[in-house]
Write an enzyme that holds these catalytic residues in place. Structure first.
Site, short mmCIF file in Angstrom:
data_model
loop_
_atom_site.label_atom_id
_atom_site.label_comp_id
_atom_site.label_asym_id
_atom_site.label_seq_id
_atom_site.Cartn_x
_atom_site.Cartn_y
_atom_site.Cartn_z
N ARG A 85 97.69 61.23 1.16
CA ARG A 85 98.68 61.73 2.10
C ARG A 85 99.28 60.59 2.93
O ARG A 85 100.43 60.65 3.35
CB ARG A 85 98.03 62.76 3.03
CG ARG A 85 98.96 63.34 4.06
CD ARG A 85 98.55 64.74 4.46
NE ARG A 85 97.21 64.79 5.02
CZ ARG A 85 96.96 64.98 6.31
NH1 ARG A 85 97.94 65.12 7.17
NH2 ARG A 85 95.73 65.04 6.75
N TYR A 86 98.46 59.57 3.22
CA TYR A 86 98.94 58.42 3.99
C TYR A 86 99.09 57.24 3.03
O TYR A 86 98.25 57.05 2.15
CB TYR A 86 97.94 58.08 5.11
CG TYR A 86 97.75 59.21 6.09
CD1 TYR A 86 98.74 59.53 7.00
CD2 TYR A 86 96.59 59.99 6.07
CE1 TYR A 86 98.57 60.58 7.90
CE2 TYR A 86 96.41 61.04 6.96
CZ TYR A 86 97.41 61.33 7.88
OH TYR A 86 97.24 62.37 8.75
N ARG A 89 95.89 54.83 2.63
CA ARG A 89 94.53 55.34 2.53
C ARG A 89 94.52 56.69 1.84
O ARG A 89 95.53 57.40 1.81
CB ARG A 89 93.83 55.40 3.88
CG ARG A 89 94.60 56.09 4.97
CD ARG A 89 94.32 55.35 6.29
NE ARG A 89 94.67 56.13 7.48
CZ ARG A 89 95.90 56.20 7.97
NH1 ARG A 89 96.91 55.63 7.35
NH2 ARG A 89 96.14 56.90 9.07
N CYS A 98 77.20 70.90 0.97
CA CYS A 98 76.73 70.34 2.23
C CYS A 98 75.29 70.79 2.44
O CYS A 98 74.83 71.71 1.78
CB CYS A 98 77.58 70.82 3.40
SG CYS A 98 79.33 70.46 3.17
N CYS A 102 79.11 74.31 8.25
CA CYS A 102 79.60 74.44 9.63
C CYS A 102 80.63 75.56 9.65
O CYS A 102 81.55 75.56 8.84
CB CYS A 102 80.28 73.16 10.09
SG CYS A 102 79.39 71.66 9.69
N CYS A 105 84.34 74.63 9.53
CA CYS A 105 84.78 73.78 8.43
C CYS A 105 86.28 73.99 8.11
O CYS A 105 86.71 75.11 7.84
CB CYS A 105 83.97 74.03 7.18
SG CYS A 105 84.44 72.93 5.83
N ASP A 269 91.83 72.65 13.54
CA ASP A 269 92.95 72.92 12.64
C ASP A 269 93.18 74.43 12.52
O ASP A 269 92.26 75.21 12.76
CB ASP A 269 92.65 72.35 11.24
CG ASP A 269 92.63 70.83 11.25
OD1 ASP A 269 93.45 70.24 11.99
OD2 ASP A 269 91.80 70.24 10.54
#
Ligand SMILES: *Cc1c(COP(=O)(O)O)cnc(C)c1O
Ligand code: SF4
Length: 344
Positions: A85-86, A89, A98, A102, A105, A269
């Site tokens: 996306r960038y 990176r 996991c 969480c 998540c 988010d």
């Protein structure tokens, strides 16, 4: 033995009605709580901050209308496992597993989706892409949690990545330092040290509450440090967990003492299933402002929002630049009053 059923959970906790009802909904993200995490909870407190992060609640599956992929990671996937996306990176989805799931998540479209650890073919595809894209300087080894993979799987992944692009800085992203410290064995550190050449690794942890930092944490971080691997932390701002300036202050100071640099504090988010854990942005900004007064620059994380619709990350902070006048920039001092600085 980790906890993954209602029966096992009830041996530890008196569930609230909202928690019990979750088992009657059709959950996307399953229940999984490691013994280590369970031992961190105050079993008599229904509002315990560790409990809020790991014990599911019916509101996850009933109240929220939202998006499963607000960061548009799927659109930016260049190979099945590589998100670019960038410009400089990328993020590699090493596995969907996991040690504990969480409830906040943000990658629950993928986490525990039974995709499993990256296959040899998927790894070759990702490596081929990295080989052709010299502009990529950093890759996040994320998921899921890469350390749920076996030592052998980690060894073959690092062998492929390092032999293709030894110049890339690989970030080892994990929640396991907080949720499953026993994973960090001498054998694992030997495995990492075999592929510890070229550009450095960085360890990226996730601690959200000061109680998650234990003596075990210090042992693990020291072992990474001995390999020349620095540690940074990414927290998520969560309602009922750490939306309190005293808690955030203690978290940052404890992280620094454990040799972990607080890097990001993420605003939640807009992923569906997480609405009941999100903090209002205005309250988050107020916390950031107060925190900045109390913490050193080294201890201060950047309060950050990953914009919906794949807009990218932006730093959220109070702006001290008021504007310019008569050839000078005008600032508001955090200690009161105004100051000017020449434009040229
Ligand atoms: C956040 C993120 C990164 C890393 O961003 P930094 O600001 O450098 O930490 C890279 N790729 C994706 C897809 C991300 O979401
Ligand atoms: S460890 Fe990371 S990927 Fe796994 S459930 Fe927690 S937030 Fe999601």
């Amino acid at each position: 033995m980790s906890i993954s059923s209602l029966k096992q959970l009830e041996e530890h906790l008196d569930l609230t009605e909202d928690e019990r009802q979750w088992f009657n909904t059709s959950p996307r993200l399953p229940l999984l709580v490691s013994d280590h995490v369970m031992a961190l909870m105050d079993e008599n407190d229904p509002d315990d901050p560790i409990r809020r992060q790991f014990i599911p609640d019916r509101r996850e599956n009933t109240d929220d209308v939202g998006d499963l992929d607000p960061l548009r990671e799927e659109e930016h996937s260049e190979t099945p496992r590589l998100i670019h996306r960038y410009h400089n990176r990328a993020a590699l989805l090493t596995t969907d597993r996991c040690f504990s799931y969480c409830r906040h998540c943000f990658r629950r479209r993928f986490t525990s989706s039974s995709s499993g650890p990256i296959s040899g073919k998927q790894l070759e595809e990702a490596a081929a892409y990295l080989g052709m894209h010299g502009e990529i300087r950093e890759v996040l080894l994320t998921g899921g949690d890469m350390f749920t993979m076996s030592d052998g799987q980690i060894a073959s992944m690092l062998a492929t990545l390092k032999s293709t692009r030894p110049d890339i800085i690989y970030r080892l992203c994990t929640r396991a330092v907080a949720t499953f410290p026993e994973r960090f064995t001498d054998k694992l550190f030997e495995t990492i040290s075999m592929y510890n050449y070229g550009a450095p690794y960085y360890l990226m942890t996730q601690f959200n509450h000061p109680r998650e930092i234990t003596e075990e944490t210090e042992r693990i971080i020291s072992s990474f440090m001995k390999l020349g691997i620095p540690a940074m932390n990414q927290s998520v701002l969560l309602k009922g967990v750490n939306d309190d300036v005293d808690v955030l202050e203690e978290l940052s100071n404890k992280l620094l003492s454990a040799r972990i640099k607080p890097y990001y504090l993420f605003q939640g988010d807009l992923v569906n299933g997480t609405e009941h854990l999100r903090v209002h942005l205005e309250d988050g900004l107020e916390l950031e402002r107060e925190l900045r007064k109390r913490l050193s620059g080294l201890a201060m994380p950047q309060y950050t929002l990953d914009l919906p619709d794949g807009g990218g990350k932006v730093i959220l902070t109070h702006d001290h630049m008021l504007g310019h006048r008569d050839g000078c920039w005008v600032f508001e001092s955090p200690y009161g009053g105004r100051r000017i600085y020449p434009e040229k």
